[in-house]
Scaffold this active site. Structure first.
Site, PDB file in Angstrom:
ATOM      1  N   GLU A  34      52.493  -0.291   0.347  1.00 48.50           N
ATOM      2  CA  GLU A  34      51.459   0.261  -0.529  1.00 48.50           C
ATOM      3  C   GLU A  34      51.320   1.770  -0.381  1.00 48.50           C
ATOM      4  O   GLU A  34      51.182   2.491  -1.370  1.00 48.50           O
ATOM      5  CB  GLU A  34      50.114  -0.423  -0.219  1.00 48.50           C
ATOM      6  CG  GLU A  34      48.945   0.076  -1.060  1.00 48.50           C
ATOM      7  CD  GLU A  34      49.065  -0.319  -2.520  1.00 48.50           C
ATOM      8  OE1 GLU A  34      48.533   0.414  -3.368  1.00 48.50           O
ATOM      9  OE2 GLU A  34      49.703  -1.347  -2.806  1.00 48.50           O
ATOM     10  N   ASP A  35      51.355   2.267   0.856  1.00 45.69           N
ATOM     11  CA  ASP A  35      50.977   3.662   1.116  1.00 45.69           C
ATOM     12  C   ASP A  35      52.131   4.583   1.504  1.00 45.69           C
ATOM     13  O   ASP A  35      51.919   5.765   1.747  1.00 45.69           O
ATOM     14  CB  ASP A  35      49.912   3.711   2.223  1.00 45.69           C
ATOM     15  CG  ASP A  35      48.617   3.042   1.803  1.00 45.69           C
ATOM     16  OD1 ASP A  35      48.340   3.013   0.589  1.00 45.69           O
ATOM     17  OD2 ASP A  35      47.882   2.547   2.669  1.00 45.69           O
TER      18      ASP A  35
END
Length: 736
Positions: free
Chosen positions: A76-77
């Protein structure tokens, strides 16, 4: 920030066979992936997944779960991909990380439908592998521990989300310790004043009763040793949020709470549990109604324990929980305490033992996804299931049924089987006939009295039912019944449309024309026609493209001619129904009243009663509205020929159903006038549904009365009786 060797050491302490190389590789990969990212606190972002992993090592989870925790934010990051995770760490860990990625941006206090869809995603990810939930809960727990670094606007949203969904989910999975900490942290941010008040009162009580608590603990220890029972006794204080919730739920003061102080008694065997219970009950008096045996009847999250409350020294009430060490592990850590998580996954790849009650609850909840419930209904059901406590009831054959507190025989019936709930007409509780809305208590034996044949439950049951399963089933049965009504009406309309076109209705021919009507089934077509969403002529043309509707323009209709259903205008469309009589065409749709099997309502102003010549107007989404032929309101539909239906009364002479009508009465304004009018209507068997009184002059009042009667003859008799009253100056029937 935790060092690499510290993380590996934590895992090795409970699992000497852990894959050190895998853990080291995950640590280095995640640290490089997150790079210079920081959290709101200013700490390196990488410290967060490490703390999440540390929480999971306290639960003694397997290597794959610990690695997934370390990597859970990478996809996600960072620039990491699922393919890369699969290649470096294996598909099992890749699936766990992706499951967490899908629900990372969960927003459970957004719009209701979006909230429901997000909850679906969360539970679906959990169902695929329950370890996703364990990592998610640990992730949320660390975020709550550091919530004070987050801006106040986000802080409230995250705390509400935690209290609404994550803490109850932890409880449902049997993870009591984690649920309690999540609740406490959310409570601290959402209601600081209430929490501070409770903390102050607890400190005062601790100072006042501390010696008594120690005395109870000492006496218990002495009593158990004297009888050869090896027991570990731990005094505890009820959590502030639990105190607040009980005060709110029961509307009682702090001083009235019976179980602020309690003791956990841990023994080696189930037999010792009951021996310890005997010691407690013969040492101090018990509080009636405060005994619960969750060993013989475990909770749905696998919780097992004996609860009892006694009056100890100094008249101090204390709750005792008696359980084995194994039961205590499951009570504190829930699904994480199961052997499959301590010794890695089962050989068949399942993530959780199917004999786990928590797992079975999760599967039941997810089964709703395949039953067509709307997102909002699914959300409501899940929240109900998460928050409710339980009562245990029995069928006449001894089957145990666990239900939420406040459940009724309606909930019981649907818990047995949906068909039992749909056909329920009464209930016997402990041998006595009781209303279906009665609240059930622990230990009740419930027998459901059923009607024969297919039944549709009253829609009002939905407001009485407590369980999500019952509510969903009632809604589904109501929707099915309404759809069946519309389909039945649609079929009658379509059959008559085919007859007007000189064709014969045939289901096989209509089925072949479904693609042209953009519908997947015949029932879909018929229901659409019944709801007014599709014109019956379009159905005929889809099957017989050359067919013509026999309805024609009539420049000067004869209103005295049988079968005329038009209006007195040169441009009116006229329905010519061959062979029609005062009761309508022999092929007209039969109307039996509101309790029939068609979606019927009567004209809002004036109604219609048997004996009137009637017309049906098809209203999209509402079914048929019945008007008397003389109603001026029919002018509004003069240019909407597709909505006019040929209808007739079909009333069973043995039935005494009442039908709506409206009368307007001008009366003299004097005391007792209203009483005379009401008495006359009642004496003649009419029923007043509503009265509207308007002052026309100081001496006269106008009453518009909604009245229910058997038929036109009955209505005329009441009008004649009212006209004979000296207080009545004028009376007439209203045709809205």
């Amino acid at each position: 920030m935790m060092r690499q060797h510290e993380l590996v050491g934590r895992v090795l302490r409970y699992n000497p066979q852990a894959d050190e190389e895998l853990l080291n590789r995950a640590y280095v990969y995640a640290m490089r992936a997150h790079g210079s990212q920081t959290r709101a606190s200013g700490d390196p972002y990488f410290s967060h997944p490490l703390e999440v992993a540390a929480i999971l090592t306290d639960l003694k989870l397997d290597d794959a779960t610990i690695v997934a925790a370390v990597l859970h934010d990478t996809i996600e990051d960072t620039e990491a991909t699922r393919e890369e995770i699969d290649r470096l760490f294996g598909k099992e860990i890749g699936a766990l990380v992706e499951g967490l990625t899908k629900i990372k941006k969960l927003d459970l206090v957004s719009k209701r439908a979006a909230q429901a869809e997000n909850l679906r995603k969360l539970l679906l990810a959990i169902a695929d592998d329950v370890r996703v939930l364990l990592v998610k809960l640990a992730d949320r727990l660390h975020n709550m521990r550091t919530l004070h670094f987050v801006p106040p606007s986000k802080r409230t949203r995250i705390a509400e989300e935690t209290l609404d969904i994550y803490a109850p989910l932890a409880g449902r999975m049997g993870m009591h310790e984690m649920r309690e900490e999540l609740e406490e942290l959310a409570f601290r941010h959402l209601m600081p004043d209430a929490r501070n008040m409770i903390m102050t009162r607890l400190a005062e009580m601790r100072e006042k009763n501390g010696a008594i608590i120690l005395r109870i603990e000492h006496e218990l220890d002495e009593q158990f040793k004297a009888r050869g029972i090896m027991a570990e006794i731990n005094g505890r204080q009820k959590a502030p949020y639990s105190i607040w919730r009980k005060m709110e739920r029961k509307s009682i003061a702090f001083e009235q709470l019976p179980d602020i102080y309690g003791f956990r008694i841990l023994v080696d065997t189930v037999e010792d549990c009951y021996r310890a219970l005997g010691v407690v009950h013969t040492t101090w008096p018990t509080v009636p109604g405060r005994f619960k045996d969750y060993i013989s009847t475990p909770k749905q999250n696998d919780y097992r324990s004996i609860h009892t409350t006694v009056v100890g020294p100094g008249r101090q009430r204390a709750e005792l929980q008696i359980r084995t060490h194994e039961m205590h592990a499951i009570a504190e850590y829930g699904i994480a305490a199961h052997a499959l998580y301590k010794d890695a996954r089962a050989t068949d790849g399942t993530a959780l033992s199917t004999d786990s009650a928590a797992y079975r609850w999760l599967r039941r909840t997810l089964d709703l996804l395949s039953e067509g419930d709307s997102p909002e209904e699914f959300l409501e059901h899940t929240k109900l299931e998460l928050f409710q406590d339980q009562v245990f009831c029995f069928t006449p054959k001894g089957r145990l049924i666990a239900l939420p507190r406040g459940a009724t025989p309606i909930d019981f019936a649907y818990a047995v089987h949906t068909s039992v709930g749909n056909s329920a007409v009464g209930a016997k509780i402990n041998g006595n006939v009781m209303p279906l809305i009665s609240q059930l208590n622990n230990g009740d034996e419930v027998e459901i009295i059923r009607a024969e044949g297919p039944q549709t439950p009253p829609s009002a049951w939905e407001t009485v039912a407590v369980t999500g399963k019952a509510r969903a089933a009632i809604r589904r049965a109501t929707r099915d019944a309404v759809r069946a009504q519309y389909a039945g009406l649609g079929k009658q309309i379509v059959v008559r449309a085919f007859e007007r076109a000189g064709q014969k209705y045939a289901a096989d021919k209509l089925k072949a024309a479904l693609p042209r009507l953009a519908r997947t089934s015949i029932d879909d077509v018929l229901a659409a026609v019944g709801r007014g969403e599709m014109f019956s002529g379009d159905v005929v043309k889809a099957v017989h493209p050359d067919a013509k509707d026999e309805r024609v323009k009539a420049p000067a209709p004869d209103k005295t001619e049988p079968g005329w259903f038009g209006l007195d205008k040169a441009s009116s469309l006229v329905f010519k129904v061959p062979g029609a009589t005062e009761s309508g065409s022999p092929n007209a749709i039969p109307i039996r009243g509101l309790s029939g099997d068609l979606p019927v309502r009567f004209a809002p102003n004036g109604g219609a009663v048997p004996g009137d010549r009637i017309v049906g107007i098809l209203t999209p989404g509402e079914g048929i509205t019945i008007y008397p032929i003389q109603s001026p309101a029919l002018m509004h539909f003069d240019d909407q020929s597709e909505r006019w239906l040929d209808v007739r009364w079909d009333i069973d002479e043995d039935r005494k159903d009442l039908f709506p009508a409206q009368i307007k009465v001008n009366v003299i304004n004097e005391p007792g006038t209203l009483a005379q009018i009401a008495a006359t209507i009642g004496e003649n068997g009419g029923n007043i549904d509503n009265i509207n009184v308007t002052a026309r002059s100081p001496d006269f009042r106008e009453m518009v009365i909604d009245i229910e009667v058997l038929d036109v003859k009955h209505l005329n008799a009441i009008i004649s009786q009212l006209r004979a009253k000296s207080v009545v100056s004028k009376i007439e029937r209203v045709n809205g």
